[in-house]
Design a protein around this motif. Structure first.
Motif, mmCIF file in Angstrom:
data_model
loop_
_atom_site.group_PDB
_atom_site.id
_atom_site.type_symbol
_atom_site.label_atom_id
_atom_site.label_comp_id
_atom_site.label_asym_id
_atom_site.label_seq_id
_atom_site.Cartn_x
_atom_site.Cartn_y
_atom_site.Cartn_z
ATOM 1 N N GLY A 288 0.821 -1.200 0.000
ATOM 2 C CA GLY A 288 0.000 0.000 0.000
ATOM 3 C C GLY A 288 0.858 1.254 0.000
ATOM 4 N N THR A 289 0.232 2.352 -0.414
ATOM 5 C CA THR A 289 1.000 3.590 -0.503
ATOM 6 C C THR A 289 0.089 4.779 -0.235
ATOM 7 O OG1 THR A 289 2.386 4.903 -1.971
ATOM 8 C CG2 THR A 289 0.651 3.637 -3.023
ATOM 9 N N TYR A 290 0.633 5.848 0.290
ATOM 10 C CA TYR A 290 -0.141 7.072 0.503
ATOM 11 C C TYR A 290 0.072 8.020 -0.668
ATOM 12 C CZ TYR A 290 -0.462 5.573 5.413
ATOM 13 O OH TYR A 290 -0.700 4.880 6.563
ATOM 14 N N PRO A 291 -0.976 8.769 -1.021
ATOM 15 C CA PRO A 291 -0.823 9.705 -2.141
ATOM 16 C C PRO A 291 0.061 10.887 -1.757
ATOM 17 C CG PRO A 291 -2.972 9.988 -1.112
ATOM 18 C CD PRO A 291 -2.321 8.804 -0.431
ATOM 19 N N CYS A 292 0.908 11.298 -2.666
ATOM 20 C CA CYS A 292 1.778 12.443 -2.419
ATOM 21 C C CYS A 292 1.970 13.152 -3.753
ATOM 22 C CB CYS A 292 3.115 11.958 -1.839
ATOM 23 S SG CYS A 292 4.160 13.299 -1.252
ATOM 24 N N VAL B 209 6.091 19.284 -3.978
ATOM 25 C CA VAL B 209 5.621 17.960 -3.583
ATOM 26 C C VAL B 209 4.785 18.128 -2.324
ATOM 27 C CG1 VAL B 209 6.326 15.713 -2.697
ATOM 28 C CG2 VAL B 209 7.565 16.742 -4.619
ATOM 29 N N ASP B 210 3.505 17.815 -2.445
ATOM 30 C CA ASP B 210 2.590 18.091 -1.336
ATOM 31 C C ASP B 210 2.399 16.852 -0.462
ATOM 32 O OD1 ASP B 210 0.841 19.159 0.390
ATOM 33 O OD2 ASP B 210 -0.767 19.532 -1.064
ATOM 34 N N TRP B 211 2.880 16.957 0.748
ATOM 35 C CA TRP B 211 2.797 15.840 1.689
ATOM 36 C C TRP B 211 1.451 15.823 2.425
ATOM 37 C CZ3 TRP B 211 1.791 18.927 5.616
ATOM 38 C CH2 TRP B 211 2.422 20.184 5.647
ATOM 39 N N GLU B 212 0.601 16.837 2.176
ATOM 40 C CA GLU B 212 -0.642 16.913 2.963
ATOM 41 C C GLU B 212 -1.559 15.705 2.766
ATOM 42 O OE1 GLU B 212 -2.735 20.688 3.013
ATOM 43 O OE2 GLU B 212 -4.587 19.678 3.605
ATOM 44 N N PHE C 76 3.903 5.068 4.082
ATOM 45 C CA PHE C 76 4.560 6.384 4.091
ATOM 46 C C PHE C 76 5.827 6.343 3.220
ATOM 47 C CE2 PHE C 76 7.864 9.046 6.117
ATOM 48 C CZ PHE C 76 7.273 10.298 6.054
ATOM 49 N N HIS C 77 6.682 5.359 3.480
ATOM 50 C CA HIS C 77 7.896 5.194 2.666
ATOM 51 C C HIS C 77 7.540 5.033 1.183
ATOM 52 C CE1 HIS C 77 10.057 4.220 6.471
ATOM 53 N NE2 HIS C 77 11.150 4.509 5.796
#
Ligand code: ZN
Ligand code: ZN
Ligand code: FE
Length: 735
Positions: free
Chosen positions: A628-632, A639-642, A665-666
Motif C-alpha cells: 500500500g502507498t499514501y498519495p503524495c 511535492v505536497d505531503w498533505e 509512508f515510505h
C-alpha cells in the motif's frame, strides 16, 4: 553490463602490475584500461557483474609476487563501451598519496604467529607486517619511513632489524615492525596502581566482573564492557551520559557473529576485511546481548578484532563486548594517554594502556548493506585516507564540509582525499579537531590550496574558519554538494536529477532546505522541485523533538493540532502558539523533519535521544511486504505531503499497525520521486543526503525508478550524510 573501477593501493607500482592486469584482461576477454595513478593502480573494465567480480578476485589472488596490496576499492559504474584493453600513460604529478595507507587489520599470518607458543611474538599485542598493522594513525611525515612514524622512539632490536632488511621476509620494510624486545608495551592502570604483568589476563577478568575498561587501540581509546551484562552496559550508559544511541559490539569470531546476527555475503567479507569496519546487521532474537546495548533497535553494529591486542583480549574472553569510542558524547575520541586518563576518569574503572603514540585519531568506520553494495555511514579507520578517484583534474582545493558529522577534504590532480570522521562541530574539542585535520592533511601531502570551499551557511564553524584562510572562497549550497559528492563517486556527467533529502541545510533563497530535487548542470543547478514548506517550531529545537515537526506539519495543513496535546505534557499552551510565529518557526522543506513528524504522529518517538532516532524508528518498524502507498502529489514543482499525512492520520485513527503505516509512508515518498523524475526527463537520478541512509527507502525508490527506465546512483565510497559534503564541495569548487 556494468563497468568496474578498481583502485589498488599498496606497493603496486614498479612491480609489473600493469602488464599483469593487461594479460589477465586479455585472458578473460575484457575491455578497458589500466594506469598508474597518483595513489596506486587504477583499472576500469566493462562486463557482466559476475565476470567483473571474478576479475577482481583474480587481480587480488594472481597479482605479481613482489606487489603488496594493502587495499582494493571497487566502484560500480555505468558501462563505458570500451573497444579494447590498453595500458594508459601514467598520470598525476605527485607520488605522495601512494605512501599513506589506512590502518590495516591483523593478517592471518600475524594472527597465527601471536598464537604460536614457539614464536617470539607469541601473545605480543603489537605484532604486524607489511600486510597489516597501523598506518594512517602512526604516520607523522612523508616519505613513509620508520623515523617519520610514532614508532620512531622504538629502535629496532637485532632480530627485528634482520627481518626488516631481508627482502624475502614478510616484514621487509614493514615500518611499524616490533617485538616484545624492542616494541611498545602494555600495562594496566587501576585505582590500586599500575600492573605490568599478565596485563591481558587481568583486563579480561575486570571485564568479566562487569567493570568498564578503557583500552588504547589503533585510532584512539575504546570503552569496553561485557555486552551480555545489562548491569555493565547500563553503568557505561550512565557514566558516559549516553541515552539510547546504540553501542557497537566486538565479537570474538565470525562464527559467534553468525550465531547472534543474520549474516549474508558480502557482510561477512567486510567484517574480516583489512578495513574491518563496524557492520550494521539484523540481530537474531536469541542473540545473547543485553537490551541496553541497542535499545529498541533490531540492528546491531558488529565488528571483529582488528589488532593483535583485540585478538588476544577476545581470545581470553570468548564472549561479545561493547566497544565504543572513548569520549564524552559529541567530543572526538581520546587518543593520548594523559588526556584519556583525565577525560575518561569518571567512566572507566581501569585503563589498558600502551606507549605507542597515536598520531591522529580515527574512529571505527560504520557500513551497511544497501542495494547490494557497501554503504559507508561513517568513514574513518580502515578507509581514511584512501583517495577518491575522480575523472577530471582538480585545481588544488581545500573543502571544509558542513557542521554535523564533519569531515574536511583536499583535492588535486584526479583525486580527493577526505579526512577521517571528525564529529559534530558543537564543542571546542571537535572544532580543534577540524582545524587540526586541515593542518594535518596539508602538511602530510605537502599540499597548498589555491581555493577554499565551504557551506553556504554563514554560521557554521567550518564556514567561519574558511573565511579566516585568506584564499578565494567558494560557498557551495549544501544539497548541491550532496549531489556532487555522489556524482564524483559515480563518475556522472551533468545534467542529472539529484534527489537530496536530509535534515536542514541553507538554501539559496535564505530558507532551510532539505527535501530537494535539483537538476545539476555543468555550471550550477536549478531547484526543479521540493517538498512543500512547513514551519519548524523552535527551529533547531525541532531536530531534538520530532513532536515539533508534527506540530509544524499539522499547522501548515490547517489540520486539528489537538491530537498532539498528549505529546507536550508540560507546555502545550505555549507549544500550540509556536508554529504561527514567523520569528521562532522558520520554514523548511526538510524531508528529515517530515520523517520526524510522521514518527511523532505514529506515536513512535516524541523526543530524540540522538540525531535521526525518530526517522530511524520509522524505518525499523517497516513491513516490507506491505504494498500500500499514501498519495503524495506534485504540482508546480511542489511535492505536497498533505494528502500523505491525511491518509496516515486516517490509518492511525483506524489503528492500522504502525509497520504498515510506515511502509505506506515510505512507499508514497518513493513513488513521488519517480513522478518528479518523469517530469525532469533525465536518465540519471542521484539519491543522496542523510535521509537515504534509510536502506528501505533507498531500495524501494531505486527499484521503482529502475522499473521506469531510470539509472539510479547511490553512494558507495562516501557517506550519504554530511560526512560526504566536503568531497562534494571539493569536486565542485576544484573543477
Ligand atoms: Zn601481518
Ligand atoms: Zn624487536
Ligand atoms: Fe546534509
Amino acid at each position: 553490463m556494468r563497468r568496474l573501477r578498481l583502485c589498488v593501493f599498496g606497493a603496486v607500482q614498479g612491480v609489473g602490475f600493469r602488464p599483469f592486469v593487461y594479460r589477465l584482461a586479455l585472458d578473460m576477454g575484457l575491455k578497458g584500461w589500466v594506469l598508474n595513478g597518483p595513489s596506486g593502480v587504477v583499472i576500469e573494465v566493462d562486463g557482466s557483474p559476475k565476470v567483473l567480480e571474478r576479475f577482481a578476485e583474480r587481480v587480488a589472488h594472481e597479482r605479481p609476487t613482489a606487489s603488496v596490496v594493502a587495499a582494493m576499492e571497487s566502484v560500480w559504474l555505468e558501462p563505458a563501451g570500451f573497444q579494447d584493453f590498453e595500458i594508459k600513460a601514467s598520470e598525476g604529478s605527485s607520488q605522495l598519496s601512494a605512501w599513506i595507507l589506512p590502518d590495516l587489520a591483523t593478517c592471518p599470518d600475524c594472527l597465527k604467529e601471536i598464537n604460536s607458543p614457539e614464536e617470539r611474538r607469541r601473545d605480543y599485542a603489537f605484532t604486524n607486517c607489511t600486510l597489516c598493522g597501523p598506518r594512517f594513525t602512526i604516520i607523522t611525515g612523508l616519505p613513509y619511513d620508520r623515523p617519520r612514524t610514532t614508532m620512531a622512539g622504538f629502535p629496532l632490536c637485532p632480530k627485528c632489524r634482520e627481518e626488516y632488511t631481508a627482502p624475502h621476509d614478510r616484514r621487509f620494510h614493514a615500518q611499524p615492525i616490533a617485538c616484545p624486545d624492542c616494541g611498545p608495551k602494555l600495562w594496566l592502570e587501576t585505582n590500586e596502581g599500575r600492573v605490568d604483568d599478565k596485563v591481558l589476563d587481568q583486563a579480561a577478568q575486570l571485564i568479566r566482573d562487569d567493570s568498564i575498561v578503557a583500552m588504547k587501540g589503533i585510532g584512539g581509546f575504546l570503552l569496553l564492557c561485557d555486552a551480555r551484562s545489562e548491569e555493565a552496559v547500563a553503568k557505561l550508559r550512565l557514566r558516559k551520559k549516553r541515552g539510547e544511541k546504540p553501542f557497537a559490539v566486538m565479537f570474538p569470531t565470525l562464527k559467534s557473529v553468525e550465531e547472534a546476527c543474520v549474516l549474508a555475503w558480502p557482510e561477512a567479507d567486510w567484517l574480516i576485511s583489512a578495513a574491518a569496519p563496524i557492520v550494521l546487521l539484523k540481530r537474531k532474537p536469541k542473540a545473547k546481548i543485553a537490551p541496553a546495548v541497542a535499545p529498541n533497535n533490531p540492528r546491531l553494529g558488529v565488528l571483529l578484532p582488528y589488532a593483535p591486542l583485540h585478538h588476544l583480549l577476545m581470545q581470553r574472553l570468548g564472549f561479545p563486548i561493547v566497544a565504543t569510542s572513548g569520549n564524552l558524547s559529541e567530543e572526538p575520541i581520546a587518543k593520548d594517554n594523559d588526556i584519556a586518563k583525565k577525560k575518561l576518569a569518571g567512566i572507566a574503572d581501569a585503563f589498558l594502556m600502551h606507549d605507542r603514540p597515536i598520531a591522529r585519531h580515527a574512529d571505527d568506520s560504520i557500513v551497511r548493506l544497501s542495494r547490494g553494495h557497501q554503504l559507508i555511514l561513517r568513514r574513518a579507520r580502515g578507509f581514511a585516507p584512501l583517495p577518491l578517484r575522480v575523472s577530471k583534474p582538480l585545481r588544488p582545493v581545500l573543502a571544509l564540509g558542513a557542521h554535523l558529522k564533519s569531515t574536511v577534504a583536499i583535492g588535486w590532480d584526479k583525486q580527493i582525499v577526505v579526512s577521517q570522521h571528525l564529529g559534530d562541530l558543537e564543542t571546542a574539542e571537535s572544532l580543534a579537531a577540524m582545524r587540526d585535520a586541515v593542518k594535518d592533511l596539508c602538511a602530510l601531502y605537502r599540499f597548498k590550496p589555491e581555493v577554499v570551499a565551504c557551506d553556504l551557511h554563514p554560521d557554521y564553524a567550518s564556514t567561519r574558519f574558511a573565511e579566516t584562510l585568506g584564499l578565494p572562497l567558494v560557498r557551495v549550497q549544501h544539497h548541491h554538494a550532496h549531489v556532487a559528492a555522489c556524482m564524483a563517486e559515480a563518475d556522472l556527467e551533468a545534467p542529472v536529477l539529484g534527489v537530496s533529502w536530509d535534515g536542514l541545510g541553507l538554501g539559496t533563497d535564505g530558507t532551510l532546505w532539505g527535501g530537494e530535487f535539483l537538476i545539476v548542470e555543468k555550471k550550477g543547478f536549478q531547484r526543479f522541485a521540493h517538498l512543500r514548506p512547513f514551519p519548524l517550531p523552535g527551529g533547531d529545537a525541532a531536530t531534538r523533538e520530532p513532536r515539533r515537526s508534527a506540530l509544524g506539519l499539522l499547522f501548515e495543513a490547517k489540520m486539528d493540532m489537538s491530537r498532539l496535546e498528549a505529546f507536550f505534557p508540560t507546555d502545550w499552551q505555549a507549544a500550540q502558539r509556536l508554529p504561527a510565529s514567523t520569528m521562532l518557526s522558520p520554514r523548511t522543506t526538510s524531508a528529515g523533519r517530515l520523517f520526524d513528524g510522521m514518527a511523532s504522529l505514529a506515536g513512535l518517538r516524541q523526543v530524540n535521544d540522538f540525531e535521526g532516532q525518530a526517522a530511524m524508528s520509522l524505518e525499523h518498524c517497516v513491513d516490507e511486504n506491505e504494498l500500500g502507498t499514501y498519495p503524495c502529489p506534485i504540482k508546480d514543482g511542489v511535492v505536497d505531503w498533505e494528502p500523505l499525512l491525511q491518509a496516515a492520520l486516517g490509518d492511525i485513527d483506524r489503528r492500522v499497525p504502525v509497520s504498515r503505516i510506515s511502509a505506506r509512508f515510505h512507499n508514497g515518498l518513493a513513488r513521488v520521486v519517480v513522478e518528479v523524475a518523469k517530469l525532469a526527463k533525465l536518465k540519471n537520478v542521484v539519491l543522496t543526503g542523510g535521509v537515504f541512509q534509510n536502506a528501505y527507502l533507498s531500495e524501494k525508490t531505486a527499484a521503482l525508478l529502475e522499473s521506469e527506465g531510470f539509472k539510479v546512483h547511490t553512494h558507495q565510497r562516501l557517506p550519504p550524510n554530511d560526512g560526504g559534503i566536503s568531497a562534494g564541495q571539493a569536486f565542485l569548487a576544484g573543477s
